[in-house]
Design a protein around this motif. Structure first.
Motif, PDB file in Angstrom:
ATOM      1  N   LEU A  64      51.614  48.305  25.228  1.00  0.00           N
ATOM      2  CA  LEU A  64      51.472  49.688  24.773  1.00  0.00           C
ATOM      3  C   LEU A  64      50.970  50.644  25.437  1.00  0.00           C
ATOM      4  CD1 LEU A  64      50.911  51.563  22.131  1.00  0.00           C
ATOM      5  CD2 LEU A  64      49.013  50.143  21.458  1.00  0.00           C
TER       6      LEU A  64
ATOM      7  N   VAL B 279      52.654  54.365  26.146  1.00  0.00           N
ATOM      8  CA  VAL B 279      52.184  55.441  25.729  1.00  0.00           C
ATOM      9  C   VAL B 279      51.559  56.311  26.918  1.00  0.00           C
ATOM     10  CG1 VAL B 279      50.007  56.217  24.381  1.00  0.00           C
ATOM     11  CG2 VAL B 279      51.370  54.592  23.539  1.00  0.00           C
TER      12      VAL B 279
ATOM     13  N   TYR C 109      54.577  58.227  27.959  1.00  0.00           N
ATOM     14  CA  TYR C 109      54.945  59.291  26.862  1.00  0.00           C
ATOM     15  C   TYR C 109      54.124  60.662  27.204  1.00  0.00           C
ATOM     16  CZ  TYR C 109      55.296  61.480  22.316  1.00  0.00           C
ATOM     17  OH  TYR C 109      55.707  62.363  21.325  1.00  0.00           O
ATOM     18  N   GLY C 110      52.749  60.238  27.542  1.00  0.00           N
ATOM     19  CA  GLY C 110      51.899  61.494  27.788  1.00  0.00           C
ATOM     20  C   GLY C 110      52.308  62.340  28.995  1.00  0.00           C
TER      21      GLY C 110
ATOM     22  N   ASN D  12      42.635  59.407  21.963  1.00  0.00           N
ATOM     23  CA  ASN D  12      42.999  59.069  20.406  1.00  0.00           C
ATOM     24  C   ASN D  12      41.827  59.866  19.692  1.00  0.00           C
ATOM     25  OD1 ASN D  12      44.747  57.011  21.299  1.00  0.00           O
ATOM     26  ND2 ASN D  12      43.139  55.655  21.551  1.00  0.00           N
TER      27      ASN D  12
ATOM     28  N   TYR E 210      52.470  65.290  19.192  1.00  0.00           N
ATOM     29  CA  TYR E 210      51.343  64.846  18.988  1.00  0.00           C
ATOM     30  C   TYR E 210      51.541  63.760  17.728  1.00  0.00           C
ATOM     31  CZ  TYR E 210      46.381  63.746  18.109  1.00  0.00           C
ATOM     32  OH  TYR E 210      44.990  63.523  18.100  1.00  0.00           O
TER      33      TYR E 210
ATOM     34  N   LYS F 221      53.397  60.626  18.766  1.00  0.00           N
ATOM     35  CA  LYS F 221      52.618  59.696  19.528  1.00  0.00           C
ATOM     36  C   LYS F 221      51.979  58.856  18.922  1.00  0.00           C
ATOM     37  CE  LYS F 221      48.554  60.680  21.066  1.00  0.00           C
ATOM     38  NZ  LYS F 221      47.371  61.009  21.598  1.00  0.00           N
ATOM     39  N   ASP F 222      51.375  59.079  17.835  1.00  0.00           N
ATOM     40  CA  ASP F 222      50.651  58.178  16.946  1.00  0.00           C
ATOM     41  C   ASP F 222      51.546  57.319  16.045  1.00  0.00           C
ATOM     42  OD1 ASP F 222      48.096  59.242  17.628  1.00  0.00           O
ATOM     43  OD2 ASP F 222      48.205  60.521  15.790  1.00  0.00           O
TER      44      ASP F 222
ATOM     45  N   LEU G 235      54.460  56.378  17.360  1.00  0.00           N
ATOM     46  CA  LEU G 235      55.132  55.378  18.373  1.00  0.00           C
ATOM     47  C   LEU G 235      54.007  54.253  18.674  1.00  0.00           C
ATOM     48  CD1 LEU G 235      56.992  54.984  20.751  1.00  0.00           C
ATOM     49  CD2 LEU G 235      55.610  56.018  22.213  1.00  0.00           C
ATOM     50  N   LYS G 236      52.780  54.458  18.443  1.00  0.00           N
ATOM     51  CA  LYS G 236      51.838  53.412  18.497  1.00  0.00           C
ATOM     52  C   LYS G 236      51.921  52.383  17.400  1.00  0.00           C
ATOM     53  CE  LYS G 236      48.233  56.275  21.114  1.00  0.00           C
ATOM     54  NZ  LYS G 236      46.887  56.677  20.873  1.00  0.00           N
TER      55      LYS G 236
ATOM     56  N   TRP H  73      53.789  49.035  17.527  1.00  0.00           N
ATOM     57  CA  TRP H  73      53.175  47.668  18.163  1.00  0.00           C
ATOM     58  C   TRP H  73      52.440  46.942  16.888  1.00  0.00           C
ATOM     59  CZ3 TRP H  73      54.860  51.105  21.484  1.00  0.00           C
ATOM     60  CH2 TRP H  73      55.583  50.852  22.673  1.00  0.00           C
TER      61      TRP H  73
ATOM     62  N   TRP I  21      60.894  56.629  14.039  1.00  0.00           N
ATOM     63  CA  TRP I  21      60.290  57.344  14.890  1.00  0.00           C
ATOM     64  C   TRP I  21      61.715  57.954  15.668  1.00  0.00           C
ATOM     65  CZ3 TRP I  21      61.017  57.224  19.985  1.00  0.00           C
ATOM     66  CH2 TRP I  21      60.075  58.045  20.945  1.00  0.00           C
TER      67      TRP I  21
END
Length: 393
Positions: free
Chosen positions: A173, A177, A180-181, A216, A242, A245-246, A248-249, A252, A267
């Motif tokens: 993960l 991420v 992604y950032g 976070n 933004y 992004k959450d 996508l997490k 997992w 997503w």
């Protein structure tokens, strides 16, 4: 009994006989308490090895008066004897990760048994050729590997598929991420800042919002959370990336494979419909890693297990990783060692108080007191072992 002063050095001169033998040739007398070609006695070596497991080499060097390189070689031989052999056991779940051990993009790869949290192997480099010796050492045991957690490294992925065709690959993960950032959030933030060149105040706020967008939400302070909310309300593209992004997490943390697929499809649809080129490009590239991402629903593994094993409280694994094929010791980040000011409490330097006050000295006072007491016991045990009585000035 030898009586010495705590600031004096003791040099023991011992004549060693050499004999010419008609059958064995020229031989040197064997001394039980001294290793061949060594300048340290067995008891002193044991004491130094105990100190090296608790303190940095530089501090042990200043404490005992021996050269840094001599102690480094001593610690290296100790680690080689302790973890130098390759013992994979019945490993079924592996964790693979790489770390930089020198400047200039010089990396090493580490492989760990996730079930036993035991580092199995380390290799110099992060290419397929660098990783291949591990699987050659495994041999037929490659067939028993069930799952491997890794970052999105093509070299690791291809090598695992070649040697362990039945193993499932789980992508970590954190690495996804972080990518992604870099590729989405940073790119959108820069584009939005460039679009506000006429409004310098607003442009400055967007340019300085990088860490607000990457952290976070639960790790933000109250004033930072308010600032982030204002930025997201004023800028729709940043709000979109933004929120995604959450989302996508959450893939997992899906409780089942079916739920993971549903979250992934949602997503992917939102990313494609966003109209943001960096996000759409990232989504296209991420599609080929979908199976490794969704495998986390069945195998909840991540490479942070390997990061935890490299923390200072893990002992030898924090001081260095033994590399089989290179026969060298890779030192870990020196910044993880205790601060010099905190370590002064061990040695009682002038100007340092004997015991830190509650909530006072830096570097976890309770932990420092515990280590200081442990060091005193080691000193007493070492002096008793060496048959030395230290007399203070």
């Amino acid at each position: 009994m030898i009586e010495i002063c705590s600031t004096s050095a003791v040099l023991l001169q011992l004549p060693v006989r050499r004999v010419d033998c008609l059958h064995c040739g020229r031989v040197t007398e064997r001394i039980d308490w001294l290793e061949p070609a060594s300048r340290l006695t067995q008891r002193l070596r044991i004491w130094l090895e105990a100190l090296l497991q608790l303190l940095p080499i530089s501090h042990v060097s200043r404490l005992v008066g021996l050269h840094w390189h001599m102690l480094k070689q001593l610690d290296k031989r100790r680690l080689e004897a302790a973890v130098g052999s390759f013992e994979p056991g019945d490993a079924r779940c592996l964790v693979m990760d790489e770390f930089a051990h020198h400047k200039g993009h010089r990396y090493a790869t580490v492989i760990m048994d996730a079930e036993r949290t035991l580092v199995l192997w380390g290799g110099h480099g992060n290419s397929r050729e660098a990783i291949r010796p591990f699987f050659e050492l495994l041999g037929e045991r490659c067939q028993q590997i069930e799952v491997v957690a890794m970052d999105m490294s093509t070299a690791s992925d291809l090598e695992v598929k070649q040697h362990c065709p039945d193993a499932k690959v789980v992508y970590d993960l954190f690495h996804v991420v972080a990518r992604y950032g870099r590729e989405v959030i940073d790119r959108i933030r820069v584009d939005q800042a460039n679009a506000l060149r006429q409004d310098k105040a607003a442009r400055k706020v967007i340019k300085q919002s990088r860490w607000l967008l990457l952290r976070n939400r639960e790790n933000l302070k109250d004033e930072q959370a308010v600032q982030l909310q204002e930025i997201l309300e004023a800028n729709q593209p940043l709000a979109t990336v933004y929120v995604l992004k959450d989302a996508l997490k959450e893939i997992w943390y899906a409780p089942s494979l079916r739920e993971g697929w549903r979250r992934w499809r949602d997503w992917l649809r939102h990313a494609r419909d966003s109209g943001l080129a960096p996000l759409q490009r990232f989504a296209r590239n991420l599609c080929k890693y979908a199976r490794g991402i969704l495998a986390s629903a069945r195998f909840p593994m991540h490479t942070s297990l390997l990061e935890e094993a490299k923390q200072p409280h893990q002992g030898d694994q924090a001081r260095g990783l033994w590399l089989q094929e290179l026969s060298l010791l890779l030192p870990e980040d020196q910044g993880r060692l205790p601060r010099e000011s905190a370590m002064n409490l061990f040695f009682g330097y002038p100007g340092m108080r004997e015991e830190p006050k509650k909530g006072g000295a830096r570097g976890r006072p309770a932990e420092l007191c515990r280590r200081k007491e442990l060091l005193r016991k080691l000193l007493d045990a070492g002096c008793s072992l060496l048959n030395i009585r230290i007399v203070s000035n």
